[in-house]
Design an enzyme around this catalytic site. Structure first.
Site, short mmCIF file in Angstrom:
data_model
loop_
_atom_site.label_atom_id
_atom_site.label_comp_id
_atom_site.label_asym_id
_atom_site.label_seq_id
_atom_site.Cartn_x
_atom_site.Cartn_y
_atom_site.Cartn_z
N HIS A 112 0.85 -1.19 0.00
CA HIS A 112 0.00 0.00 0.00
C HIS A 112 0.88 1.24 0.00
O HIS A 112 1.86 1.33 0.75
CB HIS A 112 -0.90 0.02 1.24
N CYS A 115 -0.41 1.98 -5.10
CA CYS A 115 -1.11 3.19 -5.51
C CYS A 115 -0.11 4.35 -5.59
O CYS A 115 0.78 4.46 -4.75
CB CYS A 115 -2.22 3.52 -4.51
#
Length: 423
Positions: free
Chosen positions: A164, A206
């Site tokens: 993440h 991301c």
């Protein structure tokens, strides 16, 4: 006296020019070394494969990393040359209905955890500090050799990160963050210490491009699964596990590697041509920092394969079918293989106000070889020519000084061979 007064300022000027050239000479030397590296075959391949996420809900991040692990092992990189870092709690998690197994496809055809996996850093060992120490080699003396990246200036290094992330960071174990500047500094240290010949870094997270935008170390290629303000989306939801099994960018990368073996001549450009925004729902990007090569010049096996002559008992094994004969993936690839993928240098992050024409000129200046075709970048060639001109100036000054010295000897009535000078 006139000789001393005339030569003093000029001498200081020449000394200044020489010092300036020596100070910038490191760049010229680095460029020459880089050229030599590009024209010679590397002697070893290393891989640093990292999943940065823990907890059951992040199942796919470990599967991403384990899938790439199987690719590099199939192509011949041994475990001795792989540093594998995973928060190892998925295969044995109490929620896992398939204990001690991990799958990247709902067919459950291939267990990517397997029985021949060597995990070097697991659980809470997967920290920012340990990762940076692996890259830079700045370990405590008690760290065993098996946990060290023993690469050198003749090694190609593959670094893969999955987890993440956000704007200029990626989370480690949900308790700390690796920042873009820290990563850039670590790669710069690797270059300074001669720990790689060329380095390929792939980040699946991301806003992955923001983590890589500060990298300036030479001969580094970076690939990001998404750009700023974009997510790196999951794929392949498994009803039995109640979980997404893999991320789209890694899944499409594995699909391309279906046709790759150690003898393949496929390049980064071939891989880039298969990435599709329609499938991934994010724009991938790449950067080639201070490197004279282009994507079409970089063979995938230069990073994912072994330098040694690897011979196997069969042409294909279970690791080859990374998406397990998935009919859906065949349809995806057939639909998008011929499309123009939106791959390019991440110019929106580096130079947000530049026009397309300016971006193209910027790319040519920073990536094209010099007209001499020596492999040295134009800006490095400028420094080299500056040093050459400084040497020419020094030689010219010494010649003029010699002629003037002979004139002074004549004016003082000295013999040409007389070494003394009366002031």
């Amino acid at each position: 006296m006139s000789l001393s007064s005339g030569r003093g300022p000029a001498s200081l000027f020449i000394v200044y020019i020489c010092l300036m050239w020596i100070g910038s000479g490191r760049v010229g030397i680095t460029a020459l070394t880089s050229t030599e590296r590009l024209t010679s075959r590397h002697e070893s391949n290393w891989a640093v494969l990292v999943s940065t996420s823990r907890f059951w809900l992040n199942y796919r991040h470990i599967v991403n990393t384990m899938s790439i692990y199987h690719v590099v092992k199939r192509l011949g990189i041994p475990d001795s040359n792989i540093i594998l870092m995973i928060p190892d709690d998925m295969a044995c998690n109490a929620r896992n209905p398939l204990p001690a197994q991990l799958f990247n496809n709902e067919s459950h055809w291939l267990d990517v955890y397997g029985q021949d996996v060597e995990v070097d850093y697991r659980g809470y060992e997967v920290t920012v500090s340990n990762f940076l120490q692996v890259l830079t080699g700045r370990h405590d003396s008690n760290v065993p050799r098996s946990k060290r990246l023993m690469s050198d200036a003749s090694s190609n290094v593959l670094v893969y990160l999955s987890g993440h992330g956000g704007d200029e960071f990626i989370k480690f174990n949900d308790v700390e963050e690796l920042l873009a500047q820290d990563l850039a500094d670590a790669l710069a240290q690797m270059a300074e210490k001669g720990r790689y010949r060329e380095l390929l870094m792939i980040v699946e997270t991301c806003e992955a491009a923001t983590l890589l935008q500060r990298v300036s170390a030479p001969d580094v290629i970076t690939i990001a699964s998404s750009q700023k303000d974009e997510q790196s989306l999951s794929f392949k939801s498994d009803p039995e596990l109640g979980m997404s099994l893999i991320d789209r960018f890694t899944y499409q990368t594995l699909a391309f590697f279906e046709s790759i073996d150690i003898k393949s001549a496929a390049t980064l450009a071939d891989l880039f041509g298969t990435y599709s925004y329609e499938f991934m729902q994010s724009h991938f990007s790449y950067r080639m920092t201070n490197a004279a090569l282009r994507p079409k010049d970089v063979k995938l096996t230069d990073f994912f394969g072994s330098v040694a002559d690897i011979r196997t008992t069969s042409d294909r094994g279970p690791q080859d079918i990374m998406y397990h004969g998935d009919a859906q993936m065949g349809r995806y690839m057939a639909a998008y293989i011929d499309e123009d993928a939106p791959w390019d240098i991440d110019s929106t992050l580096m130079q947000p106000d530049m026009s397309n024409e300016s971006i193209m000129m910027w790319k040519i200046f920073y990536t094209a070889p010099s007209p001499s075709d020596s492999g040295i970048l134009n800006r490095e060639a400028i420094r080299a020519w500056s040093g050459f001109m400084a040497l020419c100036s020094l030689a010219l000054y010494m010649l003029i000084a010699h002629i003037r010295m002979k004139g002074y000897r004549t004016s003082w009535g000295l013999a040409p061979e007389d070494s003394s000078l009366v002031s």
